[in-house]
Design a protein around this motif. Structure first.
Motif, short mmCIF file in Angstrom:
data_model
loop_
_atom_site.label_atom_id
_atom_site.label_comp_id
_atom_site.label_asym_id
_atom_site.label_seq_id
_atom_site.Cartn_x
_atom_site.Cartn_y
_atom_site.Cartn_z
N LYS A 1 0.83 -1.21 0.00
CA LYS A 1 0.00 0.00 0.00
C LYS A 1 0.86 1.26 0.00
N SER A 2 0.34 2.32 -0.60
CA SER A 2 0.93 3.64 -0.38
C SER A 2 0.35 4.14 0.94
N GLY A 3 0.39 5.43 1.19
CA GLY A 3 -0.27 5.93 2.39
C GLY A 3 0.65 6.59 3.41
N TYR A 4 1.96 6.66 3.08
CA TYR A 4 2.87 7.42 3.93
C TYR A 4 3.35 8.69 3.21
N GLY A 5 2.80 8.96 2.04
CA GLY A 5 3.17 10.18 1.32
C GLY A 5 2.17 11.27 1.65
N LEU A 6 0.87 10.94 1.49
CA LEU A 6 -0.23 11.86 1.82
C LEU A 6 -0.12 13.20 1.09
N ALA A 7 0.57 13.20 -0.01
CA ALA A 7 0.61 14.33 -0.95
C ALA A 7 0.78 13.65 -2.31
N THR A 8 0.27 14.29 -3.34
CA THR A 8 0.19 13.58 -4.63
C THR A 8 1.54 13.02 -5.07
N GLY A 9 2.57 13.87 -5.05
CA GLY A 9 3.88 13.42 -5.53
C GLY A 9 4.44 12.29 -4.70
N ALA A 10 4.30 12.41 -3.39
CA ALA A 10 4.88 11.39 -2.49
C ALA A 10 4.10 10.08 -2.56
N GLU A 11 2.80 10.14 -2.77
CA GLU A 11 2.02 8.91 -2.93
C GLU A 11 2.43 8.20 -4.23
N LEU A 12 2.59 8.99 -5.30
CA LEU A 12 3.00 8.39 -6.58
C LEU A 12 4.40 7.80 -6.45
N LYS A 13 5.27 8.48 -5.70
CA LYS A 13 6.64 7.97 -5.49
C LYS A 13 6.59 6.59 -4.84
N MET A 14 5.74 6.43 -3.81
CA MET A 14 5.63 5.13 -3.15
C MET A 14 5.15 4.05 -4.12
N ARG B 1 -8.94 20.21 8.77
CA ARG B 1 -9.64 20.32 7.48
C ARG B 1 -9.68 18.96 6.76
N PRO B 2 -10.19 17.95 7.42
CA PRO B 2 -10.14 16.61 6.79
C PRO B 2 -10.90 16.56 5.47
N ASP B 3 -12.01 17.30 5.36
CA ASP B 3 -12.78 17.23 4.11
C ASP B 3 -12.00 17.84 2.94
N ALA B 4 -11.19 18.85 3.26
CA ALA B 4 -10.37 19.44 2.19
C ALA B 4 -9.32 18.43 1.73
N TYR B 5 -8.81 17.63 2.66
CA TYR B 5 -7.84 16.60 2.26
C TYR B 5 -8.52 15.52 1.41
N VAL C 1 -9.60 12.79 -3.81
CA VAL C 1 -10.60 12.46 -4.82
C VAL C 1 -10.31 13.18 -6.15
N GLU C 2 -9.95 14.46 -6.04
CA GLU C 2 -9.85 15.26 -7.27
C GLU C 2 -8.47 15.20 -7.93
N GLU C 3 -7.44 14.97 -7.13
CA GLU C 3 -6.09 15.01 -7.72
C GLU C 3 -5.37 13.67 -7.65
N MET C 4 -5.34 13.07 -6.46
CA MET C 4 -4.53 11.85 -6.31
C MET C 4 -5.10 10.68 -7.10
N LEU C 5 -6.38 10.39 -6.88
CA LEU C 5 -6.98 9.22 -7.53
C LEU C 5 -6.86 9.28 -9.06
N PRO C 6 -7.20 10.43 -9.69
CA PRO C 6 -7.04 10.49 -11.15
C PRO C 6 -5.59 10.29 -11.58
N ALA C 7 -4.63 10.81 -10.79
CA ALA C 7 -3.20 10.66 -11.15
C ALA C 7 -2.78 9.20 -11.05
N VAL C 8 -3.22 8.52 -9.99
CA VAL C 8 -2.89 7.10 -9.81
C VAL C 8 -3.49 6.28 -10.95
N LEU D 1 -13.71 5.35 -11.23
CA LEU D 1 -12.49 5.16 -12.04
C LEU D 1 -12.23 3.68 -12.31
N GLY D 2 -13.12 2.81 -11.82
CA GLY D 2 -12.98 1.39 -12.12
C GLY D 2 -12.17 0.59 -11.11
N PHE D 3 -11.84 1.18 -9.94
CA PHE D 3 -11.07 0.47 -8.92
C PHE D 3 -11.98 -0.37 -8.02
#
Ligand SMILES: [Zn+2]
Length: 423
Positions: free
Chosen positions: A146-159, A191-195, A200-207, A240-242
């Motif tokens: 699993k990813s999940g220690y990046g918690l930012a788009t770039g760091a999640e993709l890196k994992m 601000r959990p909802d903002a995260y 939803v809007e950035e990370m998932l589409p990038a993954v 997205l089909g996941f």
């Protein structure tokens, strides 16, 4: 290549095996054989039934000498990519601080998040490769990461890119899972909802665009995300089909498993606080219960998952190391099977089914791996033992003789396995 032709040169036959089968009462075929062709199991069963007229001379033969052969182990829930160490926190907990207290004080997962964000991809790879090697040496041929220690788009993709590299470089099948909703990163405090918007809007589409994950996971808990927040992630993932899976009911009953089942989740994991309503929903949707006794042990939890209820309702139980720095720094599937029996009351056979056929179901790959049956990948392990109980009983030591993945011997301790050519 025509699989009906039978075994030819370049193929291999394994004889003298005590085969651990997913089917049947006792589930052991005492004098078994496995025929491997083109990286897959072409035939498996009692040696007396082997269609010998279709086994051409010249192929390789391995005489196992009565050792137990199981499917390659499937570690279906890990967070094995991380940087840094949580040993200090372990000391804190030994002095009495709880996991929840440490998390609320900004320690715990966030400690690892900082280290992962700072690490280069190569540094992350190097630290994590050691853990993959340890799993492989104890018979793991498929590992979910699993990813999940990046918690930012770039760091999640890196994992997730590190996970992909590990799968390319090691003789292990890596199934990557996106776990962006694992914890709230410090820059989103309050601000959990903002995260969740970001997930939803950035990370998932990038993954999805990079094809870096096979499924989407989340942590539904008081110290993580609410069922409503997880639902937003799951809805976007589904669009997205996941397929989805969920860390549910680990520290409290949040009705997470119930919600996950509504999304046809592959699995709900941990489940110490699962109640009948959640278990019934899982049974109905064929959602696998992934039990993680390493975390239960390491966090000194007292509440056990409702194993009797899961059995009664026929919910398949998988087992996994949960390899992670905070609550289960474990790379031993054998120790996990021992813990599942001692702490949760599984039988040795249930433990082994949990690390093979049910682990495969928790990842949605049961058509390819998890059983010794024709058509499955030739992923199997030769153990220097006779019965499942011999594998599960010791604490420590590694009776693995050989690991075969895709028909190729990838770990070879060769304790009494003889090889030659078919005459
Ligand atoms: Zn986990």
């Amino acid at each position: 290549m025509n699989r009906n032709q039978g075994l030819e040169k370049g193929d291999s036959l394994w004889t003298g095996c005590r085969l651990f089968m997913a089917e049947g009462d006792r589930g052991i075929v005492e004098d078994g054989a496995i025929a491997v062709k083109d990286g897959s199991i072409w035939w498996a069963g009692p040696a007396s039934d082997l269609p010998k007229e279709r086994v051409a001379p010249g192929g390789k033969v391995f005489r196992v000498g009565g050792k137990m052969v199981t499917p390659g182990l499937i570690d279906c829930h890990t967070h094995l990519i991380w940087a840094g160490s949580r040993a200090r926190e372990f000391e804190m907990r030994l002095r009495g601080a709880s996991y929840e207290e440490i998390a609320r004080a900004g320690g715990g997962i966030l400690n690892t998040v900082e280290a992962v964000r700072l690490a280069t991809e190569d540094e992350l790879y190097r630290q994590s490769a050691r853990r993959v090697q340890s799993l492989l040496e104890e018979g793991v041929t498929t590992v979910e990461i699993k990813s999940g220690y990046g918690l930012a788009t770039g760091a999640e993709l890196k994992m997730l890119r590190v996970a992909k590299r590990l799968g390319n470089d090691f003789p292990v099948t890596v199934i990557p899972t996106f776990l962006g909703a694992h914890a709230l990163p410090p820059e989103y405090t309050g601000r959990p909802d903002a995260y969740i918007d970001l997930v939803v809007e950035e990370m998932l589409p990038a993954v999805a665009a990079e094809g870096l994950a096979a499924a989407v996971d989340a942590f539904c808990e008081r110290i993580a995300f609410s069922p409503a927040q997880v639902e937003r992630v799951f809805s976007a993932a589904r669009d997205l089909g996941f397929r989805v899976k969920l860390h549910a009911e680990q520290l409290s009953d949040q009705k997470g498993a119930l919600m996950a089942a509504r999304f046809d989740a592959l699995s709900a994991d941990h489940l110490e606080y699962l109640l009948r309503d959640g278990a019934e929903a899982m049974a109905e949707k064929d959602t696998v219960a992934v039990l993680l006794p390493g975390a239960f042990y390491f966090l000194r939890e007292m509440k056990k998952p409702p194993v009797h209820l899961l059995r009664e309702l026929g919910v398949p139980m998988a087992l996994s190391t949960d390899c992670n720095p905070g609550s289960s720094p474990c790379t031993s599937p054998l120790l996990v099977m021992n813990m599942a029996c001692v702490l949760f009351g599984l039988t040795p056979r249930e433990a082994l089914l949990g690390m093979t056929v049910h682990g495969a179901r928790a990842l949605g790959i049961q058509d390819r791996v998890g059983r010794l049956a024709a058509g499955k990948a030739a992923d199997f392990v030769v153990w220097d033992v006779e019965e499942p109980v011999d594998l599960v009983y010791p604490m420590g030591g590694n009776p693995c003789s050989m690991v075969v993945r895709g028909g190729r011997v990838v770990v070879d301790r060769r304790n009494g396995v003889r090889s030659g050519r078919l005459q």
